[in-house]
Design a protein around this motif. Sequence first.
Motif, PDB file in Angstrom:
ATOM      1  N   VAL A  33       0.706  -1.578   0.068  1.00 24.53           N
ATOM      2  CA  VAL A  33      -0.461   0.270   0.001  1.00 24.53           C
ATOM      3  C   VAL A  33       1.166   1.360  -0.290  1.00 24.53           C
ATOM      4  O   VAL A  33       0.573   2.019  -0.473  1.00 24.53           O
ATOM      5  N   ALA A  34       2.069   1.214   0.493  1.00 23.64           N
ATOM      6  CA  ALA A  34       2.829   2.310   0.573  1.00 23.64           C
ATOM      7  C   ALA A  34       3.627   3.001  -0.283  1.00 23.64           C
ATOM      8  O   ALA A  34       3.950   3.731  -0.892  1.00 23.64           O
ATOM      9  N   THR A  35       4.010   1.478  -0.940  1.00 24.53           N
ATOM     10  CA  THR A  35       4.567   1.779  -2.223  1.00 24.53           C
ATOM     11  C   THR A  35       3.641   2.277  -3.412  1.00 24.53           C
ATOM     12  O   THR A  35       3.761   3.499  -3.910  1.00 24.53           O
ATOM     13  N   LEU A  36       2.093   1.342  -3.426  1.00 21.51           N
ATOM     14  CA  LEU A  36       1.527   2.150  -4.772  1.00 21.51           C
ATOM     15  C   LEU A  36       1.180   4.052  -4.207  1.00 21.51           C
ATOM     16  O   LEU A  36       0.849   4.557  -5.124  1.00 21.51           O
ATOM     17  N   ALA A  37       0.831   4.373  -3.001  1.00 25.56           N
ATOM     18  CA  ALA A  37       1.034   5.563  -2.846  1.00 25.56           C
ATOM     19  C   ALA A  37       2.074   5.843  -3.298  1.00 25.56           C
ATOM     20  O   ALA A  37       2.216   7.432  -4.078  1.00 25.56           O
ATOM     21  N   GLY A  38       3.270   6.455  -2.700  1.00 26.79           N
ATOM     22  CA  GLY A  38       5.276   6.659  -3.132  1.00 26.79           C
ATOM     23  C   GLY A  38       4.680   6.904  -4.427  1.00 26.79           C
ATOM     24  O   GLY A  38       5.664   7.530  -5.277  1.00 26.79           O
ATOM     25  N   ALA A  39       4.695   5.388  -5.510  1.00 21.01           N
ATOM     26  CA  ALA A  39       4.879   5.803  -7.017  1.00 21.01           C
ATOM     27  C   ALA A  39       3.758   6.513  -7.060  1.00 21.01           C
ATOM     28  O   ALA A  39       3.817   7.281  -8.294  1.00 21.01           O
ATOM     29  N   VAL A  40       2.521   6.513  -7.229  1.00 23.89           N
ATOM     30  CA  VAL A  40       1.060   7.568  -7.178  1.00 23.89           C
ATOM     31  C   VAL A  40       2.447   8.955  -7.304  1.00 23.89           C
ATOM     32  O   VAL A  40       1.720  10.343  -7.882  1.00 23.89           O
ATOM     33  N   VAL A  41       2.168   9.161  -6.192  1.00 21.03           N
ATOM     34  CA  VAL A  41       2.971  10.656  -5.674  1.00 21.03           C
ATOM     35  C   VAL A  41       4.287  10.953  -6.228  1.00 21.03           C
ATOM     36  O   VAL A  41       3.971  12.314  -6.817  1.00 21.03           O
ATOM     37  N   THR A 124      22.751  15.332 -18.638  1.00 16.34           N
ATOM     38  CA  THR A 124      21.387  15.255 -18.827  1.00 16.34           C
ATOM     39  C   THR A 124      21.300  16.531 -17.847  1.00 16.34           C
ATOM     40  O   THR A 124      22.318  17.165 -17.085  1.00 16.34           O
ATOM     41  N   ALA A 125      20.059  17.476 -17.932  1.00 18.04           N
ATOM     42  CA  ALA A 125      20.217  18.661 -17.596  1.00 18.04           C
ATOM     43  C   ALA A 125      20.029  18.806 -16.845  1.00 18.04           C
ATOM     44  O   ALA A 125      19.180  17.886 -15.578  1.00 18.04           O
ATOM     45  N   THR A 126      20.481  19.645 -15.545  1.00 17.05           N
ATOM     46  CA  THR A 126      20.517  20.385 -14.422  1.00 17.05           C
ATOM     47  C   THR A 126      19.346  20.590 -14.019  1.00 17.05           C
ATOM     48  O   THR A 126      19.201  19.780 -12.321  1.00 17.05           O
ATOM     49  N   SER A 127      18.138  20.517 -14.617  1.00 17.21           N
ATOM     50  CA  SER A 127      16.986  20.913 -14.272  1.00 17.21           C
ATOM     51  C   SER A 127      16.507  19.365 -13.949  1.00 17.21           C
ATOM     52  O   SER A 127      15.097  18.738 -13.100  1.00 17.21           O
ATOM     53  N   THR A 128      16.556  18.326 -14.848  1.00 14.83           N
ATOM     54  CA  THR A 128      16.612  17.013 -14.571  1.00 14.83           C
ATOM     55  C   THR A 128      17.169  15.993 -13.143  1.00 14.83           C
ATOM     56  O   THR A 128      16.473  15.532 -12.744  1.00 14.83           O
ATOM     57  N   GLN A 129      18.329  16.692 -13.171  1.00 17.80           N
ATOM     58  CA  GLN A 129      19.277  16.208 -12.366  1.00 17.80           C
ATOM     59  C   GLN A 129      18.110  16.427 -11.096  1.00 17.80           C
ATOM     60  O   GLN A 129      18.117  15.252  -9.350  1.00 17.80           O
ATOM     61  N   ILE A 130      17.471  17.948 -11.137  1.00 18.42           N
ATOM     62  CA  ILE A 130      17.171  18.309  -9.829  1.00 18.42           C
ATOM     63  C   ILE A 130      15.402  17.301  -9.225  1.00 18.42           C
ATOM     64  O   ILE A 130      15.747  16.604  -8.276  1.00 18.42           O
ATOM     65  N   VAL A 131      14.666  16.892 -10.089  1.00 16.25           N
ATOM     66  CA  VAL A 131      13.832  16.361 -10.122  1.00 16.25           C
ATOM     67  C   VAL A 131      14.073  15.286  -9.877  1.00 16.25           C
ATOM     68  O   VAL A 131      13.338  14.711  -8.978  1.00 16.25           O
ATOM     69  N   LEU A 132      15.087  14.082 -11.054  1.00 15.56           N
ATOM     70  CA  LEU A 132      15.561  12.902 -10.795  1.00 15.56           C
ATOM     71  C   LEU A 132      15.273  12.780  -8.455  1.00 15.56           C
ATOM     72  O   LEU A 132      15.136  11.874  -8.096  1.00 15.56           O
ATOM     73  N   ALA A 133      16.229  13.724  -8.847  1.00 15.13           N
ATOM     74  CA  ALA A 133      16.856  14.125  -6.948  1.00 15.13           C
ATOM     75  C   ALA A 133      15.718  13.950  -5.764  1.00 15.13           C
ATOM     76  O   ALA A 133      15.624  13.170  -5.067  1.00 15.13           O
ATOM     77  N   ALA A 134      14.879  14.872  -6.300  1.00 12.81           N
ATOM     78  CA  ALA A 134      14.001  14.985  -5.579  1.00 12.81           C
ATOM     79  C   ALA A 134      13.057  13.704  -5.714  1.00 12.81           C
ATOM     80  O   ALA A 134      12.475  13.719  -4.331  1.00 12.81           O
ATOM     81  N   SER A 135      12.804  13.349  -6.913  1.00 12.41           N
ATOM     82  CA  SER A 135      12.136  12.256  -6.567  1.00 12.41           C
ATOM     83  C   SER A 135      12.017  11.476  -5.654  1.00 12.41           C
ATOM     84  O   SER A 135      11.148  10.505  -5.365  1.00 12.41           O
ATOM     85  N   HIS A 136      13.508  11.052  -5.400  1.00  6.43           N
ATOM     86  CA  HIS A 136      14.187   9.408  -5.068  1.00  6.43           C
ATOM     87  C   HIS A 136      13.406  10.552  -3.267  1.00  6.43           C
ATOM     88  O   HIS A 136      12.779   9.647  -2.440  1.00  6.43           O
ATOM     89  N   VAL A 137      13.858  11.929  -2.743  1.00  4.23           N
ATOM     90  CA  VAL A 137      12.917  12.122  -2.102  1.00  4.23           C
ATOM     91  C   VAL A 137      11.826  11.931  -1.800  1.00  4.23           C
ATOM     92  O   VAL A 137      10.575  11.343  -0.316  1.00  4.23           O
ATOM     93  N   VAL A 138      10.759  12.247  -2.831  1.00  5.06           N
ATOM     94  CA  VAL A 138       9.640  12.265  -2.631  1.00  5.06           C
ATOM     95  C   VAL A 138       8.783  10.786  -2.137  1.00  5.06           C
ATOM     96  O   VAL A 138       7.825  10.309  -1.397  1.00  5.06           O
ATOM     97  N   ALA A 139       9.374   9.664  -3.089  1.00  6.63           N
ATOM     98  CA  ALA A 139       9.107   8.711  -2.250  1.00  6.63           C
ATOM     99  C   ALA A 139       9.275   7.904  -1.159  1.00  6.63           C
ATOM    100  O   ALA A 139       8.500   7.668  -1.030  1.00  6.63           O
ATOM    101  N   ALA A 140      10.475   8.767  -0.553  1.00  2.00           N
ATOM    102  CA  ALA A 140      10.763   8.452   0.871  1.00  2.00           C
ATOM    103  C   ALA A 140       9.687   8.579   1.547  1.00  2.00           C
ATOM    104  O   ALA A 140       9.044   8.274   2.411  1.00  2.00           O
TER     105      ALA A 140
END
Length: 156
Positions: A33-41, A124-140
């Motif tokens: 359940v947590a994984t599905l919620a994290g994936a959607v967010v 990879t564009a810096t803005s993309t790198q930031i979004v990728l890194a932030a997405s790790h934090v969002v999921a966690a």
Amino acid sequence: MSVTTPRTQAVRTGSRSISGFLAARPVWLVGIVATLAGAVVTEAFALVARAAGVPMEAASPGAAEAAEIPVGGFLGGVVFWSVAGIVLAVVLARWAGRPARTFTVTTVALTALSLAGPAVAPHTATSTQIVLAASHVVAAAVIVPLLARRLSHVQR
């Protein structure tokens, strides 16, 4: 008695209900359940970034050029990597003396370590790198607290 006392008690009661709900479920089910919620967010976060004009193209180490990250790519990545987190939670629930603390410390360290990937992504564009890194934090930020709360109810 202040005016805010009933509201505070209602919030605490609601929190106990969530804790009770999580405590009554198997660790693996809370993990799913947590994984599905994290994936959607996380996918929603990526879609907002995409709509804001962040180029969703990244390259793996050694790649000659960046490739497009498809819609649904963030969702799939979260689900894929969360399997390891669910296995970790189940193992800790069974054998760790303090499973919630051990899980939290381990997953926070692994999340911090995962930020190195986007930081060194070539082509990879810096803005993309930031979004990728932030997405790790969002999921966690979605997944780890839910599983840690469930692990805090492990009975020995």
